[in-house]
Design a protein around this motif. Structure first.
Motif, PDB file in Angstrom:
ATOM      1  N   MET A   1      16.351   7.753  11.604  1.00  0.00           N
ATOM      2  CA  MET A   1      15.341   7.388  12.249  1.00  0.00           C
ATOM      3  C   MET A   1      15.448   6.211  12.111  1.00  0.00           C
ATOM      4  SD  MET A   1      12.345   8.948  13.497  1.00  0.00           S
ATOM      5  CE  MET A   1      12.568   9.976  12.298  1.00  0.00           C
ATOM      6  N   LYS A   3      13.212   2.447  11.545  1.00  0.00           N
ATOM      7  CA  LYS A   3      11.892   2.105  11.344  1.00  0.00           C
ATOM      8  C   LYS A   3      11.568   1.632  11.903  1.00  0.00           C
ATOM      9  CE  LYS A   3      13.729   1.221   6.642  1.00  0.00           C
ATOM     10  NZ  LYS A   3      14.000   0.269   5.587  1.00  0.00           N
ATOM     11  N   VAL A   6       9.658   4.457  13.170  1.00  0.00           N
ATOM     12  CA  VAL A   6       9.289   5.130  12.060  1.00  0.00           C
ATOM     13  C   VAL A   6       7.592   4.744  12.253  1.00  0.00           C
ATOM     14  CG1 VAL A   6       8.742   5.319  10.123  1.00  0.00           C
ATOM     15  CG2 VAL A   6      10.695   5.952  10.747  1.00  0.00           C
ATOM     16  N   LYS A  10       4.173   6.560  12.884  1.00  0.00           N
ATOM     17  CA  LYS A  10       2.743   6.499  12.062  1.00  0.00           C
ATOM     18  C   LYS A  10       1.826   6.169  12.749  1.00  0.00           C
ATOM     19  CE  LYS A  10       1.473   3.528   9.588  1.00  0.00           C
ATOM     20  NZ  LYS A  10       0.438   2.955   9.841  1.00  0.00           N
ATOM     21  N   THR A 116       8.412  -2.285   1.010  1.00  0.00           N
ATOM     22  CA  THR A 116       9.578  -1.648   1.057  1.00  0.00           C
ATOM     23  C   THR A 116      10.388  -2.626   1.805  1.00  0.00           C
ATOM     24  OG1 THR A 116       8.680  -0.695   3.394  1.00  0.00           O
ATOM     25  CG2 THR A 116       7.416   0.147   1.698  1.00  0.00           C
ATOM     26  N   PRO A 117      11.764  -1.857   1.646  1.00  0.00           N
ATOM     27  CA  PRO A 117      12.690  -3.524   2.642  1.00  0.00           C
ATOM     28  C   PRO A 117      12.607  -3.249   3.812  1.00  0.00           C
ATOM     29  CG  PRO A 117      13.477  -0.811   1.346  1.00  0.00           C
ATOM     30  CD  PRO A 117      12.128  -1.200   1.079  1.00  0.00           C
ATOM     31  N   ILE A 118      11.440  -3.097   4.445  1.00  0.00           N
ATOM     32  CA  ILE A 118      11.085  -2.843   5.998  1.00  0.00           C
ATOM     33  C   ILE A 118      11.499  -4.673   6.997  1.00  0.00           C
ATOM     34  CG2 ILE A 118       9.216  -3.714   5.708  1.00  0.00           C
ATOM     35  CD1 ILE A 118       9.305  -1.342   8.746  1.00  0.00           C
TER      36      ILE A 118
ATOM     37  N   ARG B  93       2.234  13.575   4.405  1.00  0.00           N
ATOM     38  CA  ARG B  93       3.036  12.576   5.851  1.00  0.00           C
ATOM     39  C   ARG B  93       2.597  10.614   5.461  1.00  0.00           C
ATOM     40  NH1 ARG B  93       5.204  10.012   9.024  1.00  0.00           N
ATOM     41  NH2 ARG B  93       4.101   9.195  11.707  1.00  0.00           N
ATOM     42  N   PHE B  97       6.223   8.708   5.601  1.00  0.00           N
ATOM     43  CA  PHE B  97       6.503   7.554   6.475  1.00  0.00           C
ATOM     44  C   PHE B  97       7.216   6.587   4.745  1.00  0.00           C
ATOM     45  CE2 PHE B  97       4.355   3.663   7.029  1.00  0.00           C
ATOM     46  CZ  PHE B  97       4.761   2.744   7.767  1.00  0.00           C
ATOM     47  N   PHE B  98       6.053   7.097   4.193  1.00  0.00           N
ATOM     48  CA  PHE B  98       6.922   5.696   3.502  1.00  0.00           C
ATOM     49  C   PHE B  98       8.723   6.063   2.119  1.00  0.00           C
ATOM     50  CE2 PHE B  98       3.067   4.499   2.600  1.00  0.00           C
ATOM     51  CZ  PHE B  98       3.285   2.901   2.824  1.00  0.00           C
ATOM     52  N   ALA B 100      10.479   7.782   4.597  1.00  0.00           N
ATOM     53  CA  ALA B 100      11.292   6.697   5.953  1.00  0.00           C
ATOM     54  C   ALA B 100      11.570   5.387   5.465  1.00  0.00           C
ATOM     55  CB  ALA B 100      10.933   6.520   6.746  1.00  0.00           C
ATOM     56  N   LEU B 101      10.826   4.552   5.146  1.00  0.00           N
ATOM     57  CA  LEU B 101      11.210   3.131   5.059  1.00  0.00           C
ATOM     58  C   LEU B 101      12.016   3.050   4.357  1.00  0.00           C
ATOM     59  CD1 LEU B 101       7.672   1.503   5.632  1.00  0.00           C
ATOM     60  CD2 LEU B 101       9.107   2.238   7.186  1.00  0.00           C
ATOM     61  N   TYR B 102      12.053   3.567   3.268  1.00  0.00           N
ATOM     62  CA  TYR B 102      12.650   3.253   2.038  1.00  0.00           C
ATOM     63  C   TYR B 102      13.675   4.249   2.268  1.00  0.00           C
ATOM     64  CZ  TYR B 102       9.060   1.537  -1.612  1.00  0.00           C
ATOM     65  OH  TYR B 102       8.091   0.618  -2.363  1.00  0.00           O
ATOM     66  N   ASP B 103      14.207   5.046   3.166  1.00  0.00           N
ATOM     67  CA  ASP B 103      15.859   5.092   3.346  1.00  0.00           C
ATOM     68  C   ASP B 103      15.896   6.697   2.458  1.00  0.00           C
ATOM     69  OD1 ASP B 103      16.361   3.512   5.798  1.00  0.00           O
ATOM     70  OD2 ASP B 103      16.546   1.679   3.867  1.00  0.00           O
ATOM     71  N   ARG B 143       4.091   7.591  -4.335  1.00  0.00           N
ATOM     72  CA  ARG B 143       4.614   6.254  -3.207  1.00  0.00           C
ATOM     73  C   ARG B 143       5.793   5.940  -3.649  1.00  0.00           C
ATOM     74  NH1 ARG B 143       0.306   3.477  -0.568  1.00  0.00           N
ATOM     75  NH2 ARG B 143       0.649   2.422  -2.475  1.00  0.00           N
TER      76      ARG B 143
END
Ligand SMILES: Nc1ncnc2c1ncn2[C@@H]1O[C@H](COP(=O)(O)OP(=O)(O)OP(=O)(O)O)[C@@H](O)[C@H]1O
Ligand SMILES: [Mg+2]
Lengths: 262, 308
Positions: A1, A3, A6, A10, A116-118, B93, B97-98, B100-103, B143
């Protein structure tokens, strides 16, 4: 998905659990849809526009084209409301965006997200989508209800038909989303510099001023919303959106946002 | 695993971190001690790629800070100074979320793994805002671990917790230590640093000392031995001062407090000398310095940045 998505999801999960924000989002569309319908209903039952054809600013009669007298008066009212209508895609995203960025600063959740890597674009994009999608959908829904209401109250079939005019379709389906994007960009810019969600919201609300100007301009007979003006607005907004969203990502300086707390 | 070279951060004309050079081995638990305002959080933020250094460089593994920041962010986990949870969202949740952000690839499995490991599984549907402080801190630690980072930065993980919650977090950290992760631990709790860390840096804008806890205690003070005598006379002290390896002798009540480097080999000749001089030696003991003494001495010497 992706980011960006994502982040959007959220954001929705969070925003829609906040009653205050939810109320702000729901209140405006309700009011802006109920109010014009109510007024139109009042006019119809009093049997007269309360506004005879002679009171319509003379320039407007040109816009009425085929419509004459009473019909033209009604169309004048409807089109004035339509300007108010464009407040929705401006005001709603401002509320959500101001809350979602400054709110994260206030609760200190932004730091773990930025760890995070965003990319900044993904983060802001996600928040922008989260703010503008509901605004656009609500605007379209409100427009649908308004169009149906106008027709049901059979104000005048000719006037009702005018609502599906390309002018208003462009206004709702193109200018609306462009306005939403402009509002989000402004809210993001303000949010990067301000620490209180309410201040951010109030400052960002200044974006509705030009639109209010248009509204009162039409009432005062200074400006008339016609096809040319709507197309002009769309053109100006495309440029404004590019410029504003560029500055919004540039102004979002991670370091300043994280450390300006102390 | 972590290497910094003259890492420096200035905020305007305020020097927060000044020329920090250090190296942390892979698998090491590295303590980073310093008073409020020392620049610990600033250092961690730089190393985690959150803010850019004013000068100097750092490497995480073979990645260079400032050039491969996204790769660094995927490789490290950070427990920020405040937990920063989404209070309205559920416990699970928050982690999803995190993740997903960290792949993270298998998000549900990773989330479950850490929720169970930290005893939060039963609370997974509750809003994070309903958790106690200790649980929030554990959730924030979970996290930081979701993407199985090689390096973990912890900014004062136990500072806001009651002793029981702090103990639970500390126990969890010692299990992490056995997993071979590199841990960079900022703390005010010297006892915690003493027990968990392989090496400790004492830091106050500049690096003041860096060594194992044992070596820090020894190098700074030497070691202190106490001779309890039945009664004391001035010549006893003078007799001990004659030895080259004795750094200092102090007489108190009927005790002689002696500073030296190696009691194991140096006590016997001292005891013999005392007996020859006519002293009755009742007990011999060693005063153990705490890390706190070392820390306070170092920090006091360096001056507090909050006052400056
Ligand atoms: N944005 C900023 N502008 C100016 N000074 C700052 C900024 N951020 C931090 N500082 C200063 O830098 C110094 C180091 O701050 P830092 O937060 O890293 O300290 P710390 O060691 O983490 O302290 P604490 O134990 O209180 O958490 C402090 O004196 C702080 O006031
Ligand atoms: Mg700190």
């Amino acid at each position: 998905m992706h980011k960006t998505w994502v982040v959007t999801r959220k954001e929705w999960a969070e925003v829609f659990k906040n009653r205050f924000v939810l109320f702000t989002i729901a209140f405006l569309p309700l009011m802006l849809t109920a109010l014009p319908l109510g007024i139109l209903y009042g006019i119809r039952s009093s049997g007269d526009a309360g506004l005879s054809s002679t009171e319509i600013p003379s320039q407007f009669t040109q816009i009425c084209e085929g419509l004459v007298g009473e019909e033209c008066a009604q169309y004048y009212l409807v089109s004035t409301f339509m300007v108010l209508y464009m407040l929705m895609p401006l005001a709603i995203p401002v509320t959500i965006a101001a809350y979602s960025i400054v709110g994260e600063k206030a609760t200190r959740t932004l730091e773990p997200v930025l760890a995070t890597p965003i990319s900044t674009l993904q983060l802001l994009g996600g928040k922008a989508l989260a703010a503008s999608i509901p605004a656009i959908l609500v605007t379209w829904l409100g427009f649908g209800i308004f169009a149906i209401g106008v027709r049901l109250m059979s104000v005048n079939p000719a006037v009702a038909a005018r609502l599906l005019d390309p002018v208003w379709l462009v206004a709702v389906f193109i200018v609306g989303p462009l306005l939403a994007l402009a509002a989000v960009s402004v809210a993001v810019m303000v949010s990067s510099r301000v620490n209180d969600p309410r201040v951010a919201e109030q400052v960002s609300m200044l974006v509705i001023l030009p639109l209010l100007g248009l509204f009162f301009g039409q009432i005062a007979g200074l400006i008339y919303v016609n096809g040319r003006l709507i197309l002009l607005m769309a053109g100006v907004l495309v440029v404004a959106d590019v410029v504003l969203s560029f500055f919004a990502t540039q102004l979002f300086e991670r370091e300043t946002i994280l450390t300006r707390w102390k | 695993m972590i290497k910094t070279e003259k890492l420096t951060k200035r905020f305007g004309d305020k020097q927060a971190v000044d020329g920090l050079t250090l190296e942390v081995e892979s698998g090491e638990v590295f303590g980073f001690l310093g008073p409020n305002g020392a620049g610990k959080t600033t250092t961690i933020r730089m190393l985690a790629g959150l803010i850019a250094p004013t000068a100097g460089t750092a490497w995480i593994g073979d990645l260079t800070l400032g050039q491969q920041d996204d790769a660094i962010r995927s490789r490290v986990g950070i427990l920020t100074e405040s937990p920063g949870l989404y209070d309205r969202l559920g416990v699970a949740r928050n982690l999803e979320f995190f993740a997903a952000l960290y792949d993270v690839e298998d998000i549900p499995a990773q989330v479950e793994k850490y929720l169970r490991m930290l005893g939060l599984w039963d609370r997974r549907h509750d809003p994070a805002g309903t958790l106690s402080k200790g649980m929030r801190q554990k959730l924030a630690i979970a996290r930081a671990l979701l993407h199985e980072p090689a390096v973990l930065f912890l900014d004062e993980p136990t500072s806001a917790l009651d002793p029981e919650a702090a103990r639970l977090v500390r126990e969890f950290l010692s299990t992490l230590k056995h997993e071979g992760r590199t841990i960079f631990l900022c703390t005010h709790n010297l006892d915690e640093a003493d027990r968990l860390c392989d090496r400790i840096a004492v830091f106050n804008t500049r690096l003041l000392a860096l060594d194992t806890p044992t070596a820090l205690r020894r190098n700074l003070y030497g070691r202190t031995v106490v001779f309890h005598l039945s009664q004391i006379e001035p010549r006893f002290a003078r007799r001990l001062e004659d030895f080259d390896f004795v750094h200092g002798v102090q007489a108190m009540d009927n005790k002689l407090v002696v500073t030296l480097d190696s009691p194991e080999t140096q006590n016997p000749p001292l005891i013999r000398a005392l007996v020859e001089a006519g002293a009755d030696v009742q007990f011999v003991g060693e005063i153990r310095r705490t890390l706190e003494d070392v820390y306070l001495q170092l920090v006091e010497r360096s001056g507090s940045p909050e006052i400056a």
